[in-house]
Design a protein around this motif. Structure first.
Motif, PDB file in Angstrom:
ATOM      1  N   MET A  17       0.821  -1.196   0.000  1.00 16.16           N
ATOM      2  CA  MET A  17       0.000   0.000   0.000  1.00 16.16           C
ATOM      3  C   MET A  17       0.865   1.261   0.000  1.00 16.16           C
ATOM      4  N   PHE A  18       1.998   1.232   0.701  1.00 15.77           N
ATOM      5  CA  PHE A  18       2.845   2.420   0.784  1.00 15.77           C
ATOM      6  C   PHE A  18       3.312   2.874  -0.605  1.00 15.77           C
TER       7      PHE A  18
ATOM      8  N   THR B 181      12.445   9.791   3.116  1.00 15.22           N
ATOM      9  CA  THR B 181      11.946  11.170   3.131  1.00 15.22           C
ATOM     10  C   THR B 181      10.566  11.296   2.490  1.00 15.22           C
ATOM     11  N   ASP B 182       9.908  10.171   2.234  1.00 16.47           N
ATOM     12  CA  ASP B 182       8.596  10.193   1.571  1.00 16.47           C
ATOM     13  C   ASP B 182       7.435  10.494   2.510  1.00 16.47           C
ATOM     14  N   ASP B 183       7.691  10.647   3.805  1.00 15.56           N
ATOM     15  CA  ASP B 183       6.590  10.877   4.741  1.00 15.56           C
ATOM     16  C   ASP B 183       6.362  12.366   4.992  1.00 15.56           C
TER      17      ASP B 183
ATOM     18  N   ASP C   8      -9.543  13.835  -3.516  1.00 14.00           N
ATOM     19  CA  ASP C   8     -10.464  12.901  -2.873  1.00 14.00           C
ATOM     20  C   ASP C   8     -10.157  11.442  -3.208  1.00 14.00           C
ATOM     21  N   ASP C   9      -9.558  11.183  -4.378  1.00 15.06           N
ATOM     22  CA  ASP C   9      -9.309   9.799  -4.778  1.00 15.06           C
ATOM     23  C   ASP C   9      -7.881   9.331  -4.477  1.00 15.06           C
ATOM     24  N   ALA C  10      -7.067  10.172  -3.880  1.00 15.14           N
ATOM     25  CA  ALA C  10      -5.683   9.812  -3.564  1.00 15.14           C
ATOM     26  C   ALA C  10      -5.643   8.910  -2.334  1.00 15.14           C
ATOM     27  N   ILE C  11      -4.727   7.963  -2.355  1.00 10.26           N
ATOM     28  CA  ILE C  11      -4.531   7.075  -1.207  1.00 10.26           C
ATOM     29  C   ILE C  11      -3.617   7.760  -0.200  1.00 10.26           C
ATOM     30  N   THR C  12      -4.066   7.794   1.049  1.00 13.53           N
ATOM     31  CA  THR C  12      -3.259   8.315   2.145  1.00 13.53           C
ATOM     32  C   THR C  12      -3.047   7.191   3.139  1.00 13.53           C
ATOM     33  N   VAL C  13      -1.790   6.973   3.532  1.00 10.61           N
ATOM     34  CA  VAL C  13      -1.455   5.969   4.530  1.00 10.61           C
ATOM     35  C   VAL C  13      -0.919   6.695   5.753  1.00 10.61           C
TER      36      VAL C  13
ATOM     37  N   THR D 254       3.154  10.412   9.080  1.00 10.13           N
ATOM     38  CA  THR D 254       3.734   9.783  10.262  1.00 10.13           C
ATOM     39  C   THR D 254       3.623  10.710  11.458  1.00 10.13           C
ATOM     40  N   ASP D 255       3.436  10.109  12.638  1.00  4.74           N
ATOM     41  CA  ASP D 255       3.341  10.939  13.846  1.00  4.74           C
ATOM     42  C   ASP D 255       4.715  11.277  14.404  1.00  4.74           C
ATOM     43  N   ASP D 256       5.683  10.387  14.247  1.00  2.00           N
ATOM     44  CA  ASP D 256       7.052  10.641  14.691  1.00  2.00           C
ATOM     45  C   ASP D 256       7.981   9.982  13.679  1.00  2.00           C
ATOM     46  N   HIS D 257       8.619  10.789  12.853  1.00  2.00           N
ATOM     47  CA  HIS D 257       9.421  10.279  11.736  1.00  2.00           C
ATOM     48  C   HIS D 257      10.417   9.208  12.179  1.00  2.00           C
ATOM     49  N   HIS D 258      11.231   9.505  13.174  1.00  2.45           N
ATOM     50  CA  HIS D 258      12.280   8.563  13.594  1.00  2.45           C
ATOM     51  C   HIS D 258      11.690   7.300  14.216  1.00  2.45           C
ATOM     52  N   GLN D 259      10.636   7.452  14.982  1.00  5.52           N
ATOM     53  CA  GLN D 259       9.990   6.296  15.598  1.00  5.52           C
ATOM     54  C   GLN D 259       9.371   5.401  14.535  1.00  5.52           C
ATOM     55  N   CYS D 260       8.729   6.005  13.545  1.00  5.74           N
ATOM     56  CA  CYS D 260       8.122   5.226  12.463  1.00  5.74           C
ATOM     57  C   CYS D 260       9.184   4.527  11.619  1.00  5.74           C
ATOM     58  N   LEU D 261      10.310   5.194  11.396  1.00  7.83           N
ATOM     59  CA  LEU D 261      11.408   4.544  10.669  1.00  7.83           C
ATOM     60  C   LEU D 261      11.964   3.364  11.454  1.00  7.83           C
TER      61      LEU D 261
END
Length: 79
Positions: free
Chosen positions: A1-2, A34-36, A51-56, A10-17
């Motif tokens: 999906m990504f 750097t895509d987030d 409206d039709d774009a996928i957001t993760v 992302t809520d916290d870039h480093h934590q999510c990485l």
């Protein structure tokens, strides 16, 4: 999906990485580190989306962000 997402929040870039699904996608080569986009920018409406774009969203547990997101979503839904 990504790989199909127009926006990765992302809520916290480093934590999510380190241990989020975003990090798994980066290590798999699906996206680059750097895509987030910080989810806070979405709350401030500084990010254009169709409206039709996928957001993760990869939210790894930053309580203040979780509360702000829930509040904003309820507000937009008219609750």
């Amino acid at each position: 999906m990504f790989g199909r997402a127009a926006l990765i929040a992302t809520d916290d870039h480093h934590q999510c990485l380190h241990h989020g699904d975003f990090g798994h996608a980066v290590r798999a080569g699906t996206v680059i580190a750097t895509d987030d986009t910080p989810v806070g920018l979405l709350l401030e409406k500084h990010v254009e989306r169709t409206d039709d774009a996928i957001t993760v969203a990869d939210l790894t547990g930053v309580g203040a962000v979780d509360a702000a997101l829930a509040s904003q979503i309820l507000h937009e839904m008219g609750q």
